[in-house]
Write a protein that holds these residues in place. Structure first.
Motif, mmCIF file in Angstrom:
data_model
loop_
_atom_site.group_PDB
_atom_site.id
_atom_site.type_symbol
_atom_site.label_atom_id
_atom_site.label_comp_id
_atom_site.label_asym_id
_atom_site.label_seq_id
_atom_site.Cartn_x
_atom_site.Cartn_y
_atom_site.Cartn_z
ATOM 1 N N GLN A 63 0.882 -1.069 -0.021
ATOM 2 C CA GLN A 63 -0.182 0.049 -0.118
ATOM 3 C C GLN A 63 0.849 1.226 -0.146
ATOM 4 O O GLN A 63 0.588 2.277 -0.778
ATOM 5 C CB GLN A 63 -0.953 0.011 1.272
ATOM 6 C CG GLN A 63 -2.002 -1.083 1.046
ATOM 7 C CD GLN A 63 -2.892 -1.063 2.502
ATOM 8 O OE1 GLN A 63 -2.206 -0.839 3.641
ATOM 9 N NE2 GLN A 63 -4.235 -1.216 2.251
ATOM 10 N N ASP A 64 1.870 1.220 0.671
ATOM 11 C CA ASP A 64 2.662 2.462 1.051
ATOM 12 C C ASP A 64 3.421 2.556 -0.520
ATOM 13 O O ASP A 64 3.574 3.783 -0.941
ATOM 14 C CB ASP A 64 3.802 2.134 2.023
ATOM 15 C CG ASP A 64 3.180 2.256 3.380
ATOM 16 O OD1 ASP A 64 2.177 2.718 3.419
ATOM 17 O OD2 ASP A 64 3.852 1.945 4.377
ATOM 18 N N ARG A 65 4.123 1.699 -1.239
ATOM 19 C CA ARG A 65 4.632 1.792 -2.550
ATOM 20 C C ARG A 65 3.782 2.512 -3.311
ATOM 21 O O ARG A 65 3.919 3.397 -4.188
ATOM 22 C CB ARG A 65 5.200 0.240 -2.989
ATOM 23 C CG ARG A 65 6.348 -0.140 -2.362
ATOM 24 C CD ARG A 65 6.975 -1.183 -3.250
ATOM 25 N NE ARG A 65 6.084 -2.431 -3.063
ATOM 26 C CZ ARG A 65 6.102 -3.448 -2.284
ATOM 27 N NH1 ARG A 65 7.073 -3.377 -1.296
ATOM 28 N NH2 ARG A 65 5.351 -4.510 -2.204
ATOM 29 N N LEU A 66 2.419 2.000 -3.550
ATOM 30 C CA LEU A 66 1.437 2.609 -4.477
ATOM 31 C C LEU A 66 1.087 4.023 -3.807
ATOM 32 O O LEU A 66 0.908 4.877 -4.607
ATOM 33 C CB LEU A 66 0.258 1.923 -4.351
ATOM 34 C CG LEU A 66 0.239 0.500 -5.133
ATOM 35 C CD1 LEU A 66 -1.079 -0.258 -5.040
ATOM 36 C CD2 LEU A 66 0.313 0.790 -6.833
ATOM 37 N N GLY A 67 0.814 4.251 -2.560
ATOM 38 C CA GLY A 67 0.527 5.499 -1.903
ATOM 39 C C GLY A 67 -0.856 5.668 -2.084
ATOM 40 O O GLY A 67 -1.623 5.033 -2.948
ATOM 41 N N GLU A 68 -1.519 6.776 -1.546
ATOM 42 C CA GLU A 68 -2.942 7.200 -1.500
ATOM 43 C C GLU A 68 -3.420 7.284 -3.135
ATOM 44 O O GLU A 68 -4.455 6.918 -3.659
ATOM 45 C CB GLU A 68 -3.313 8.184 -0.518
ATOM 46 C CG GLU A 68 -3.081 8.044 0.829
ATOM 47 C CD GLU A 68 -3.548 8.961 2.007
ATOM 48 O OE1 GLU A 68 -4.531 9.323 1.642
ATOM 49 O OE2 GLU A 68 -2.470 9.426 2.346
ATOM 50 N N ASP A 69 -2.609 8.312 -3.563
ATOM 51 C CA ASP A 69 -3.019 8.763 -4.939
ATOM 52 C C ASP A 69 -3.101 7.572 -5.967
ATOM 53 O O ASP A 69 -3.796 7.501 -6.956
ATOM 54 C CB ASP A 69 -2.299 9.862 -5.483
ATOM 55 C CG ASP A 69 -2.492 11.152 -4.645
ATOM 56 O OD1 ASP A 69 -3.419 11.176 -3.987
ATOM 57 O OD2 ASP A 69 -1.481 12.004 -4.801
ATOM 58 N N GLY A 70 -1.942 6.882 -5.852
ATOM 59 C CA GLY A 70 -2.103 5.738 -6.770
ATOM 60 C C GLY A 70 -3.036 4.673 -6.736
ATOM 61 O O GLY A 70 -3.636 4.239 -7.679
ATOM 62 N N GLN A 71 -3.557 4.553 -5.384
ATOM 63 C CA GLN A 71 -4.592 3.530 -5.460
ATOM 64 C C GLN A 71 -5.995 4.233 -5.753
ATOM 65 O O GLN A 71 -6.514 3.667 -6.090
ATOM 66 C CB GLN A 71 -4.547 3.010 -3.745
ATOM 67 C CG GLN A 71 -3.583 2.150 -3.193
ATOM 68 C CD GLN A 71 -3.283 1.990 -1.783
ATOM 69 O OE1 GLN A 71 -4.326 1.131 -1.369
ATOM 70 N NE2 GLN A 71 -2.626 2.375 -1.041
ATOM 71 N N ALA A 72 -6.063 5.468 -5.435
ATOM 72 C CA ALA A 72 -7.033 6.068 -5.839
ATOM 73 C C ALA A 72 -7.462 6.246 -7.505
ATOM 74 O O ALA A 72 -8.613 5.744 -7.904
ATOM 75 C CB ALA A 72 -7.315 7.555 -5.432
ATOM 76 N N TRP A 73 -6.166 6.442 -8.192
ATOM 77 C CA TRP A 73 -6.145 6.132 -9.468
ATOM 78 C C TRP A 73 -6.599 4.937 -10.250
ATOM 79 O O TRP A 73 -7.446 4.921 -11.041
ATOM 80 C CB TRP A 73 -4.848 6.742 -10.194
ATOM 81 C CG TRP A 73 -4.825 8.239 -10.212
ATOM 82 C CD1 TRP A 73 -4.046 9.067 -9.376
ATOM 83 C CD2 TRP A 73 -5.488 9.024 -11.018
ATOM 84 N NE1 TRP A 73 -4.308 10.475 -9.942
ATOM 85 C CE2 TRP A 73 -5.027 10.578 -10.714
ATOM 86 C CE3 TRP A 73 -6.411 8.898 -12.013
ATOM 87 C CZ2 TRP A 73 -5.536 11.591 -11.403
ATOM 88 C CZ3 TRP A 73 -6.979 10.123 -12.815
ATOM 89 C CH2 TRP A 73 -6.551 11.430 -12.395
ATOM 90 N N LEU A 74 -5.976 4.010 -9.348
ATOM 91 C CA LEU A 74 -6.455 2.537 -9.701
ATOM 92 C C LEU A 74 -7.835 2.137 -9.762
ATOM 93 O O LEU A 74 -8.540 1.415 -10.446
ATOM 94 C CB LEU A 74 -5.573 1.630 -9.077
ATOM 95 C CG LEU A 74 -3.832 1.504 -9.563
ATOM 96 C CD1 LEU A 74 -3.052 0.547 -8.766
ATOM 97 C CD2 LEU A 74 -3.884 0.961 -10.926
ATOM 98 N N THR A 75 -8.334 2.701 -8.617
ATOM 99 C CA THR A 75 -9.792 2.439 -8.227
ATOM 100 C C THR A 75 -10.617 3.113 -9.368
ATOM 101 O O THR A 75 -11.686 2.338 -9.738
ATOM 102 C CB THR A 75 -10.070 2.969 -6.803
ATOM 103 O OG1 THR A 75 -9.386 2.407 -5.962
ATOM 104 C CG2 THR A 75 -11.596 2.986 -6.535
ATOM 105 N N LEU A 76 -10.290 4.323 -9.739
ATOM 106 C CA LEU A 76 -11.175 5.300 -10.722
ATOM 107 C C LEU A 76 -11.033 4.488 -12.110
ATOM 108 O O LEU A 76 -12.097 4.288 -12.874
ATOM 109 C CB LEU A 76 -10.583 6.386 -10.822
ATOM 110 C CG LEU A 76 -11.346 7.228 -12.010
ATOM 111 C CD1 LEU A 76 -12.808 7.547 -11.458
ATOM 112 C CD2 LEU A 76 -10.442 8.711 -12.099
ATOM 113 N N LEU A 77 -9.823 3.856 -12.327
ATOM 114 C CA LEU A 77 -9.469 3.078 -13.449
ATOM 115 C C LEU A 77 -10.324 1.666 -13.686
ATOM 116 O O LEU A 77 -10.903 1.385 -14.543
ATOM 117 C CB LEU A 77 -7.851 2.583 -13.575
ATOM 118 C CG LEU A 77 -7.672 1.861 -15.042
ATOM 119 C CD1 LEU A 77 -7.721 2.634 -16.212
ATOM 120 C CD2 LEU A 77 -6.219 1.357 -14.866
#
Length: 256
Positions: free
Chosen positions: A129-143
Protein backbone atom coordinates in the motif's frame (compact mmCIF):
# COMPACT_ATOMS: atom_id res chain seq x y z
CA UNK A 1 24.13 5.42 6.64
CA UNK A 2 22.31 8.72 6.67
CA UNK A 3 21.68 9.96 3.15
CA UNK A 4 20.46 13.28 1.83
CA UNK A 5 18.57 13.67 -1.43
CA UNK A 6 19.86 16.65 -3.39
CA UNK A 7 16.79 16.90 -5.58
CA UNK A 8 15.24 20.17 -6.70
CA UNK A 9 12.49 21.36 -4.41
CA UNK A 10 9.54 22.39 -6.58
CA UNK A 11 8.36 25.51 -4.76
CA UNK A 12 7.31 28.87 -6.19
CA UNK A 13 7.44 32.47 -4.99
CA UNK A 14 9.80 34.60 -2.90
CA UNK A 15 10.20 34.45 0.84
CA UNK A 16 12.38 36.33 3.29
CA UNK A 17 14.36 33.88 5.42
CA UNK A 18 16.11 34.96 8.60
CA UNK A 19 18.97 32.58 9.35
CA UNK A 20 21.42 32.62 12.21
CA UNK A 21 24.09 34.39 10.19
CA UNK A 22 22.16 36.45 7.71
CA UNK A 23 18.81 37.80 6.60
CA UNK A 24 18.45 37.59 2.84
CA UNK A 25 15.67 37.58 0.27
CA UNK A 26 15.88 34.39 -1.75
CA UNK A 27 13.69 31.89 -3.51
CA UNK A 28 12.69 28.72 -1.66
CA UNK A 29 14.77 26.70 -4.14
CA UNK A 30 17.86 28.76 -3.25
CA UNK A 31 17.18 28.36 0.45
CA UNK A 32 16.76 24.59 0.01
CA UNK A 33 20.05 24.38 -1.91
CA UNK A 34 21.78 26.44 0.78
CA UNK A 35 20.54 24.01 3.41
CA UNK A 36 21.79 21.05 1.38
CA UNK A 37 25.24 22.65 0.98
CA UNK A 38 25.41 23.34 4.70
CA UNK A 39 24.57 19.70 5.35
CA UNK A 40 27.28 18.49 2.96
CA UNK A 41 29.79 20.73 4.77
CA UNK A 42 28.85 19.25 8.13
CA UNK A 43 27.14 22.42 9.34
CA UNK A 44 24.20 20.56 10.89
CA UNK A 45 22.84 23.55 12.84
CA UNK A 46 22.78 25.81 9.79
CA UNK A 47 21.19 23.10 7.65
CA UNK A 48 18.49 22.38 10.23
CA UNK A 49 17.66 26.08 10.69
CA UNK A 50 17.42 26.65 6.93
CA UNK A 51 15.12 23.66 6.36
CA UNK A 52 13.05 24.55 9.43
CA UNK A 53 12.54 28.09 8.12
CA UNK A 54 10.98 26.65 4.95
CA UNK A 55 8.72 24.43 7.06
CA UNK A 56 7.64 27.42 9.15
CA UNK A 57 6.69 29.26 5.96
CA UNK A 58 4.23 26.47 5.21
CA UNK A 59 6.06 24.45 2.56
CA UNK A 60 5.08 20.79 2.68
CA UNK A 61 7.39 18.47 0.78
CA UNK A 62 8.68 14.98 1.62
CA UNK A 63 12.23 15.87 0.57
CA UNK A 64 12.25 18.94 2.81
CA UNK A 65 11.03 16.97 5.84
CA UNK A 66 13.45 14.14 5.03
CA UNK A 67 16.46 16.46 4.88
CA UNK A 68 15.41 18.21 8.09
CA UNK A 69 15.16 14.79 9.73
CA UNK A 70 18.70 14.02 8.54
CA UNK A 71 20.07 17.27 9.96
CA UNK A 72 18.36 16.70 13.32
CA UNK A 73 19.67 13.12 13.41
CA UNK A 74 23.21 14.45 12.96
CA UNK A 75 22.56 16.86 15.85
CA UNK A 76 21.54 13.86 18.02
CA UNK A 77 17.99 15.21 18.35
CA UNK A 78 16.21 11.86 18.21
CA UNK A 79 12.71 13.22 18.77
CA UNK A 80 13.03 15.91 16.11
CA UNK A 81 14.53 13.50 13.57
CA UNK A 82 11.76 10.93 14.04
CA UNK A 83 9.09 13.65 13.88
CA UNK A 84 10.31 14.87 10.50
CA UNK A 85 10.96 11.38 9.11
CA UNK A 86 7.38 10.49 10.08
CA UNK A 87 6.08 13.62 8.34
CA UNK A 88 8.15 12.76 5.27
CA UNK A 89 6.78 9.22 5.24
CA UNK A 90 3.21 10.52 5.47
CA UNK A 91 3.87 12.63 2.37
CA UNK A 92 5.75 9.88 0.48
CA UNK A 93 5.18 6.50 2.20
CA UNK A 94 6.88 4.49 -0.56
CA UNK A 95 10.27 6.24 -0.41
CA UNK A 96 12.89 3.66 0.60
CA UNK A 97 15.36 6.25 1.98
CA UNK A 98 12.72 7.71 4.29
CA UNK A 99 11.73 4.27 5.59
CA UNK A 100 15.37 3.26 6.12
CA UNK A 101 16.36 6.44 7.98
CA UNK A 102 13.24 6.31 10.13
CA UNK A 103 14.18 2.75 11.14
CA UNK A 104 17.73 3.93 11.87
CA UNK A 105 16.48 6.74 14.11
CA UNK A 106 14.08 4.39 15.90
CA UNK A 107 17.09 2.23 16.76
CA UNK A 108 18.09 4.93 19.26
CA UNK A 109 14.78 4.85 21.14
CA UNK A 110 14.56 3.79 24.77
CA UNK A 111 10.93 2.73 24.36
CA UNK A 112 10.65 -0.22 22.00
CA UNK A 113 6.93 -0.93 21.62
CA UNK A 114 6.17 -3.44 18.89
CA UNK A 115 3.10 -2.96 16.74
CA UNK A 116 1.42 -6.36 16.12
CA UNK A 117 0.64 -5.24 12.57
CA UNK A 118 4.31 -4.56 11.75
CA UNK A 119 5.03 -8.23 11.04
CA UNK A 120 3.57 -11.02 8.95
CA UNK A 121 0.99 -10.69 6.16
CA UNK A 122 -0.35 -7.36 7.45
CA UNK A 123 3.12 -5.81 7.20
CA UNK A 124 3.47 -7.08 3.61
CA UNK A 125 0.09 -5.58 2.68
CA UNK A 126 1.01 -2.26 4.27
CA UNK A 127 4.33 -2.20 2.41
CA UNK A 128 2.50 -2.72 -0.90
CA UNK A 129 0.00 0.00 0.00
CA UNK A 130 2.80 2.40 0.86
CA UNK A 131 4.55 1.76 -2.45
CA UNK A 132 1.38 2.63 -4.35
CA UNK A 133 0.47 5.51 -2.05
CA UNK A 134 -2.96 7.04 -1.54
CA UNK A 135 -3.01 8.76 -4.94
CA UNK A 136 -1.89 5.65 -6.80
CA UNK A 137 -4.61 3.52 -5.23
CA UNK A 138 -7.23 6.21 -5.89
CA UNK A 139 -6.29 6.30 -9.58
CA UNK A 140 -6.34 2.51 -9.84
CA UNK A 141 -9.78 2.45 -8.21
CA UNK A 142 -11.06 5.01 -10.72
CA UNK A 143 -9.51 3.00 -13.54
CA UNK A 144 -11.33 -0.10 -12.27
CA UNK A 145 -14.66 1.73 -12.27
CA UNK A 146 -14.13 2.87 -15.85
CA UNK A 147 -13.07 -0.65 -16.87
CA UNK A 148 -16.24 -2.11 -15.37
CA UNK A 149 -18.38 0.47 -17.16
CA UNK A 150 -16.52 -0.29 -20.37
CA UNK A 151 -17.23 -4.01 -20.04
CA UNK A 152 -20.92 -3.33 -19.41
CA UNK A 153 -21.12 -1.06 -22.45
CA UNK A 154 -19.18 -3.48 -24.63
CA UNK A 155 -21.32 -6.48 -23.62
CA UNK A 156 -24.51 -4.49 -24.22
CA UNK A 157 -23.46 -3.68 -27.77
CA UNK A 158 -22.38 -7.19 -28.74
CA UNK A 159 -24.41 -10.14 -29.91
CA UNK A 160 -25.08 -12.57 -27.11
CA UNK A 161 -24.87 -9.86 -24.46
CA UNK A 162 -23.49 -11.08 -21.16
CA UNK A 163 -22.07 -14.48 -21.90
CA UNK A 164 -20.64 -16.51 -18.97
CA UNK A 165 -17.11 -15.47 -19.89
CA UNK A 166 -18.01 -11.79 -20.11
CA UNK A 167 -19.95 -11.98 -16.85
CA UNK A 168 -16.97 -13.52 -15.08
CA UNK A 169 -14.74 -10.75 -16.46
CA UNK A 170 -17.16 -8.13 -15.18
CA UNK A 171 -17.41 -9.79 -11.76
CA UNK A 172 -13.62 -9.98 -11.50
CA UNK A 173 -13.28 -6.32 -12.39
CA UNK A 174 -15.88 -5.32 -9.81
CA UNK A 175 -14.14 -7.43 -7.14
CA UNK A 176 -10.72 -5.98 -7.92
CA UNK A 177 -12.13 -2.45 -7.87
CA UNK A 178 -13.84 -3.07 -4.53
CA UNK A 179 -10.59 -4.39 -3.03
CA UNK A 180 -8.66 -1.40 -4.36
CA UNK A 181 -11.25 0.96 -2.91
CA UNK A 182 -11.04 -0.75 0.50
CA UNK A 183 -7.24 -0.63 0.36
CA UNK A 184 -7.27 3.05 -0.54
CA UNK A 185 -9.61 3.89 2.35
CA UNK A 186 -7.56 1.90 4.86
CA UNK A 187 -4.31 3.48 3.66
CA UNK A 188 -5.82 6.95 3.89
CA UNK A 189 -7.06 6.26 7.42
CA UNK A 190 -3.68 4.87 8.51
CA UNK A 191 -1.52 7.62 7.02
CA UNK A 192 -3.76 10.69 7.19
CA UNK A 193 -6.85 9.88 9.20
CA UNK A 194 -5.29 8.78 12.49
CA UNK A 195 -3.82 11.69 14.51
CA UNK A 196 -0.37 10.82 15.84
CA UNK A 197 2.37 12.62 17.72
CA UNK A 198 5.99 12.20 18.79
CA UNK A 199 7.30 12.68 22.33
CA UNK A 200 9.74 15.62 22.30
CA UNK A 201 10.95 15.68 25.93
CA UNK A 202 13.61 13.33 27.30
CA UNK A 203 11.01 11.66 29.53
CA UNK A 204 7.28 12.23 30.03
CA UNK A 205 4.94 10.68 32.61
CA UNK A 206 1.64 9.46 31.16
CA UNK A 207 -1.01 10.21 33.77
CA UNK A 208 -4.36 8.62 34.60
CA UNK A 209 -6.18 11.86 33.76
CA UNK A 210 -5.69 15.37 32.36
CA UNK A 211 -3.99 17.06 35.30
CA UNK A 212 -0.86 16.92 37.45
CA UNK A 213 -2.87 15.64 40.40
CA UNK A 214 -3.42 12.30 38.63
CA UNK A 215 -1.30 9.21 39.18
CA UNK A 216 1.50 8.30 36.78
CA UNK A 217 0.75 5.17 34.76
CA UNK A 218 3.96 4.78 32.74
CA UNK A 219 6.84 6.83 31.33
CA UNK A 220 7.45 7.76 27.70
CA UNK A 221 10.80 8.82 26.30
CA UNK A 222 11.92 11.11 23.50
CA UNK A 223 11.09 9.97 19.97
CA UNK A 224 8.28 7.56 20.86
CA UNK A 225 5.37 7.82 18.42
CA UNK A 226 1.89 7.70 19.95
CA UNK A 227 -1.70 7.82 18.73
CA UNK A 228 -3.79 10.76 19.89
CA UNK A 229 -7.10 9.57 21.35
CA UNK A 230 -8.40 12.80 22.91
CA UNK A 231 -7.46 16.46 23.25
CA UNK A 232 -8.62 18.47 26.28
CA UNK A 233 -7.36 21.94 27.16
CA UNK A 234 -3.58 21.65 27.52
CA UNK A 235 -3.60 17.83 27.71
CA UNK A 236 -3.69 14.95 25.23
CA UNK A 237 -4.71 11.37 25.79
CA UNK A 238 -2.24 9.19 23.90
CA UNK A 239 -1.94 5.46 23.30
CA UNK A 240 0.80 3.00 22.36
CA UNK A 241 0.40 0.06 19.95
CA UNK A 242 0.37 -2.35 22.91
CA UNK A 243 -2.79 -0.72 24.29
CA UNK A 244 -1.29 1.42 27.05
CA UNK A 245 -3.03 4.79 27.30
CA UNK A 246 -2.51 7.90 29.39
CA UNK A 247 -2.59 11.69 29.45
CA UNK A 248 0.41 13.93 28.69
CA UNK A 249 0.87 17.70 28.50
CA UNK A 250 0.38 18.99 24.97
CA UNK A 251 3.72 20.81 25.11
CA UNK A 252 5.54 17.50 25.65
CA UNK A 253 4.54 16.09 22.26
CA UNK A 254 4.24 17.38 18.72
CA UNK A 255 1.75 16.27 16.09
CA UNK A 256 3.09 14.46 13.04
Amino acid sequence: MVRIGLRTLALAGLVVLASIHQAVAETPEEAFDRGCKAYEQGKWDDAAETFRALVRYGFSDARLEYNLGNAEFKRNHVGESILHYERARRLDPGDADIVANLALARGRLRDVVLDPDDAGPVAAVRAAQDRLGEDGQAWLTLLGVWAALGIVTWCGSRAGGFTPGRSWALAGTFLATALLFASWRSTSARLSGTPRAVVMKSSVDALAGPGLNNASLFTLHEGTAVTIEADRDSWMQVALPNGLSGWVARDDVERI
